[in-house]
Design a protein around this motif. Structure first.
Motif, PDB file in Angstrom:
ATOM      1  N   SER A  15       0.695  -1.452  -0.070  1.00 60.23           N
ATOM      2  CA  SER A  15       0.014  -0.086   0.106  1.00 60.23           C
ATOM      3  C   SER A  15       1.111   1.260  -0.098  1.00 60.23           C
ATOM      4  O   SER A  15       0.368   2.438  -0.306  1.00 60.23           O
ATOM      5  N   ASP A  16       1.933   1.183   0.404  1.00 60.68           N
ATOM      6  CA  ASP A  16       2.828   2.299   0.659  1.00 60.68           C
ATOM      7  C   ASP A  16       4.223   1.765   0.024  1.00 60.68           C
ATOM      8  O   ASP A  16       5.058   1.251   0.867  1.00 60.68           O
ATOM      9  N   LEU A  17       4.519   2.272  -1.151  1.00 62.45           N
ATOM     10  CA  LEU A  17       5.841   1.787  -1.729  1.00 62.45           C
ATOM     11  C   LEU A  17       7.066   2.298  -1.083  1.00 62.45           C
ATOM     12  O   LEU A  17       8.117   1.074  -0.883  1.00 62.45           O
ATOM     13  N   GLY A  18       7.170   3.427  -0.667  1.00 63.69           N
ATOM     14  CA  GLY A  18       8.239   3.950  -0.126  1.00 63.69           C
ATOM     15  C   GLY A  18       8.514   3.405   1.333  1.00 63.69           C
ATOM     16  O   GLY A  18       9.667   3.047   1.370  1.00 63.69           O
ATOM     17  N   LYS A  19       7.444   2.909   2.101  1.00 59.43           N
ATOM     18  CA  LYS A  19       8.029   2.492   3.339  1.00 59.43           C
ATOM     19  C   LYS A  19       8.247   1.159   3.124  1.00 59.43           C
ATOM     20  O   LYS A  19       8.977   0.236   3.968  1.00 59.43           O
ATOM     21  N   ALA A  20       7.385   0.297   2.343  1.00 55.29           N
ATOM     22  CA  ALA A  20       7.774  -1.157   1.863  1.00 55.29           C
ATOM     23  C   ALA A  20       9.091  -1.292   1.438  1.00 55.29           C
ATOM     24  O   ALA A  20       9.767  -2.175   1.923  1.00 55.29           O
ATOM     25  N   LYS A  21       9.619  -0.451   0.535  1.00 48.99           N
ATOM     26  CA  LYS A  21      10.964  -0.404   0.122  1.00 48.99           C
ATOM     27  C   LYS A  21      11.894  -0.398   1.229  1.00 48.99           C
ATOM     28  O   LYS A  21      13.014  -1.375   1.290  1.00 48.99           O
ATOM     29  N   GLU A  31      19.879  -2.894  -1.244  1.00 48.36           N
ATOM     30  CA  GLU A  31      19.126  -1.647  -2.087  1.00 48.36           C
ATOM     31  C   GLU A  31      18.657  -2.438  -3.176  1.00 48.36           C
ATOM     32  O   GLU A  31      19.010  -3.490  -3.861  1.00 48.36           O
ATOM     33  N   PRO A  32      17.413  -1.956  -3.636  1.00 46.16           N
ATOM     34  CA  PRO A  32      16.666  -2.293  -4.697  1.00 46.16           C
ATOM     35  C   PRO A  32      17.590  -2.249  -6.300  1.00 46.16           C
ATOM     36  O   PRO A  32      18.354  -1.255  -6.363  1.00 46.16           O
ATOM     37  N   GLN A  33      17.245  -3.353  -7.126  1.00 47.47           N
ATOM     38  CA  GLN A  33      18.170  -3.093  -8.528  1.00 47.47           C
ATOM     39  C   GLN A  33      17.043  -2.255  -9.509  1.00 47.47           C
ATOM     40  O   GLN A  33      17.622  -1.923 -10.221  1.00 47.47           O
ATOM     41  N   THR A  34      15.901  -2.472  -9.123  1.00 46.79           N
ATOM     42  CA  THR A  34      14.696  -1.760 -10.009  1.00 46.79           C
ATOM     43  C   THR A  34      13.828  -0.886  -8.858  1.00 46.79           C
ATOM     44  O   THR A  34      13.509  -1.424  -7.844  1.00 46.79           O
ATOM     45  N   ASP A  35      13.997   0.504  -9.240  1.00 49.62           N
ATOM     46  CA  ASP A  35      13.299   1.304  -8.434  1.00 49.62           C
ATOM     47  C   ASP A  35      12.617   2.213  -9.207  1.00 49.62           C
ATOM     48  O   ASP A  35      13.190   3.423  -9.800  1.00 49.62           O
ATOM     49  N   SER A  36      11.277   2.188  -9.444  1.00 48.65           N
ATOM     50  CA  SER A  36      10.343   3.126 -10.212  1.00 48.65           C
ATOM     51  C   SER A  36       9.276   3.175  -9.157  1.00 48.65           C
ATOM     52  O   SER A  36       8.925   2.406  -8.474  1.00 48.65           O
ATOM     53  N   PRO A  37       8.366   4.341  -9.682  1.00 44.97           N
ATOM     54  CA  PRO A  37       7.024   4.287  -9.087  1.00 44.97           C
ATOM     55  C   PRO A  37       6.180   3.505  -9.067  1.00 44.97           C
ATOM     56  O   PRO A  37       5.145   3.375  -8.308  1.00 44.97           O
ATOM     57  N   TYR A  38       6.137   2.534 -10.181  1.00 44.94           N
ATOM     58  CA  TYR A  38       5.053   1.462 -10.167  1.00 44.94           C
ATOM     59  C   TYR A  38       5.773   0.030  -9.935  1.00 44.94           C
ATOM     60  O   TYR A  38       5.027  -0.955 -10.091  1.00 44.94           O
ATOM     61  N   TYR A  39       7.082  -0.012  -9.700  1.00 43.28           N
ATOM     62  CA  TYR A  39       7.534  -1.309  -9.255  1.00 43.28           C
ATOM     63  C   TYR A  39       8.873  -1.154  -8.683  1.00 43.28           C
ATOM     64  O   TYR A  39      10.055  -0.207  -9.046  1.00 43.28           O
ATOM     65  N   VAL A  40       9.096  -1.803  -7.606  1.00 40.61           N
ATOM     66  CA  VAL A  40      10.668  -1.945  -6.977  1.00 40.61           C
ATOM     67  C   VAL A  40      10.927  -3.579  -7.044  1.00 40.61           C
ATOM     68  O   VAL A  40      10.034  -4.313  -6.563  1.00 40.61           O
ATOM     69  N   GLY A  41      12.287  -3.784  -7.394  1.00 39.74           N
ATOM     70  CA  GLY A  41      12.498  -5.069  -7.537  1.00 39.74           C
ATOM     71  C   GLY A  41      13.836  -5.531  -6.718  1.00 39.74           C
ATOM     72  O   GLY A  41      14.854  -4.245  -6.898  1.00 39.74           O
ATOM     73  N   PHE A  42      14.171  -6.479  -5.934  1.00 41.18           N
ATOM     74  CA  PHE A  42      15.170  -6.919  -5.300  1.00 41.18           C
ATOM     75  C   PHE A  42      15.653  -8.178  -5.972  1.00 41.18           C
ATOM     76  O   PHE A  42      14.835  -8.979  -6.013  1.00 41.18           O
ATOM     77  N   ASP A  43      17.093  -8.235  -6.186  1.00 45.19           N
ATOM     78  CA  ASP A  43      17.438  -9.607  -6.382  1.00 45.19           C
ATOM     79  C   ASP A  43      18.391  -9.956  -5.428  1.00 45.19           C
ATOM     80  O   ASP A  43      19.522  -9.371  -4.976  1.00 45.19           O
ATOM     81  N   ALA A  44      18.082 -11.072  -4.816  1.00 43.39           N
ATOM     82  CA  ALA A  44      18.621 -11.479  -3.658  1.00 43.39           C
ATOM     83  C   ALA A  44      19.055 -13.195  -3.663  1.00 43.39           C
ATOM     84  O   ALA A  44      18.090 -14.001  -3.740  1.00 43.39           O
ATOM     85  N   GLY A  46      19.905 -15.267  -5.841  1.00 46.56           N
ATOM     86  CA  GLY A  46      19.119 -15.813  -6.895  1.00 46.56           C
ATOM     87  C   GLY A  46      17.388 -15.858  -7.218  1.00 46.56           C
ATOM     88  O   GLY A  46      16.881 -16.461  -7.849  1.00 46.56           O
ATOM     89  N   GLN A  47      16.980 -14.917  -6.112  1.00 43.94           N
ATOM     90  CA  GLN A  47      15.506 -14.840  -6.183  1.00 43.94           C
ATOM     91  C   GLN A  47      15.297 -13.451  -6.345  1.00 43.94           C
ATOM     92  O   GLN A  47      15.907 -12.505  -5.903  1.00 43.94           O
ATOM     93  N   HIS A  48      13.956 -13.143  -7.061  1.00 44.70           N
ATOM     94  CA  HIS A  48      13.739 -11.710  -7.375  1.00 44.70           C
ATOM     95  C   HIS A  48      12.484 -11.621  -6.558  1.00 44.70           C
ATOM     96  O   HIS A  48      11.549 -12.043  -6.437  1.00 44.70           O
ATOM     97  N   ILE A  49      12.570 -10.422  -5.770  1.00 41.04           N
ATOM     98  CA  ILE A  49      11.432  -9.899  -4.717  1.00 41.04           C
ATOM     99  C   ILE A  49      10.928  -8.662  -5.431  1.00 41.04           C
ATOM    100  O   ILE A  49      11.557  -7.571  -5.438  1.00 41.04           O
ATOM    101  N   GLY A  50       9.893  -8.747  -5.765  1.00 36.53           N
ATOM    102  CA  GLY A  50       9.290  -7.430  -6.358  1.00 36.53           C
ATOM    103  C   GLY A  50       8.168  -6.883  -5.485  1.00 36.53           C
ATOM    104  O   GLY A  50       7.182  -7.564  -4.909  1.00 36.53           O
ATOM    105  N   LEU A  51       7.945  -5.650  -5.418  1.00 36.31           N
ATOM    106  CA  LEU A  51       6.996  -4.759  -4.772  1.00 36.31           C
ATOM    107  C   LEU A  51       6.111  -3.913  -5.606  1.00 36.31           C
ATOM    108  O   LEU A  51       6.648  -3.209  -6.600  1.00 36.31           O
ATOM    109  N   VAL A  52       4.694  -4.284  -5.585  1.00 35.06           N
ATOM    110  CA  VAL A  52       3.723  -3.796  -6.659  1.00 35.06           C
ATOM    111  C   VAL A  52       2.926  -2.838  -5.825  1.00 35.06           C
ATOM    112  O   VAL A  52       1.938  -3.389  -5.033  1.00 35.06           O
ATOM    113  N   PRO A  53       3.005  -1.327  -6.055  1.00 32.77           N
ATOM    114  CA  PRO A  53       1.848  -0.421  -5.365  1.00 32.77           C
ATOM    115  C   PRO A  53       0.633  -0.912  -5.763  1.00 32.77           C
ATOM    116  O   PRO A  53      -0.149  -0.881  -6.877  1.00 32.77           O
ATOM    117  N   ASP A  54      -0.327  -1.036  -4.788  1.00 31.23           N
ATOM    118  CA  ASP A  54      -1.706  -1.197  -4.692  1.00 31.23           C
ATOM    119  C   ASP A  54      -2.081  -2.443  -5.499  1.00 31.23           C
ATOM    120  O   ASP A  54      -3.076  -2.397  -6.201  1.00 31.23           O
TER     121      ASP A  54
END
Length: 116
Positions: A15-21, A31-44, A46-54
């Motif tokens: 629900s809150d991309l900034g706080k979740a990041k 830190e995230p490898q992908t950081d945009s207003p519509y998606y934040v992604g972490f590569d840890a 060998g696994q990719h963890i993505g945050l999707v706002p709303d």
């Protein structure tokens, strides 16, 4: 039957991309490898963890684990023949990556992901 490479990607609706990041950066220790207003992604590890706002345009309400497959269309045909129902039709999400989701017999959303 086609095989999978396993679950390598998990997307989380937030629900809150900034706080979740901030929370996921602390959890994963990077830190995230992908950081945009519509998606934040972490590569840890060998696994990719993505945050999707709303929940994004697909309206996710809970995390979705994506099984990496060599042939998305073949795997989709196999799982629907076994009783799963297409939830999100196959589509490209960038850089040749295609995804789709199905719902299993108990209502769980399962992701399928193919890299080109």
């Amino acid at each position: 039957m086609t095989s999978t490479r396993g679950i390598l990607t998990v997307l989380h609706p937030v629900s809150d991309l900034g706080k979740a990041k901030t929370v996921y950066a602390a959890l994963l220790g990077l830190e995230p490898q992908t950081d945009s207003p519509y998606y934040v992604g972490f590569d840890a590890e060998g696994q990719h963890i993505g945050l999707v706002p709303d929940g994004g345009p697909q309206g996710m309400t809970s995390p979705v684990a994506y099984w990496h497959v060599a042939d998305l269309d073949a795997k989709l045909a196999e799982v629907t023949a076994a009783g799963a129902i297409v939830h999100e039709a196959p589509h490209e999400v960038g850089a040749g990556r295609r995804v789709a989701t199905v719902v299993d017999l108990d209502g769980n959303v399962l992701g399928l992901l193919q890299d080109s």
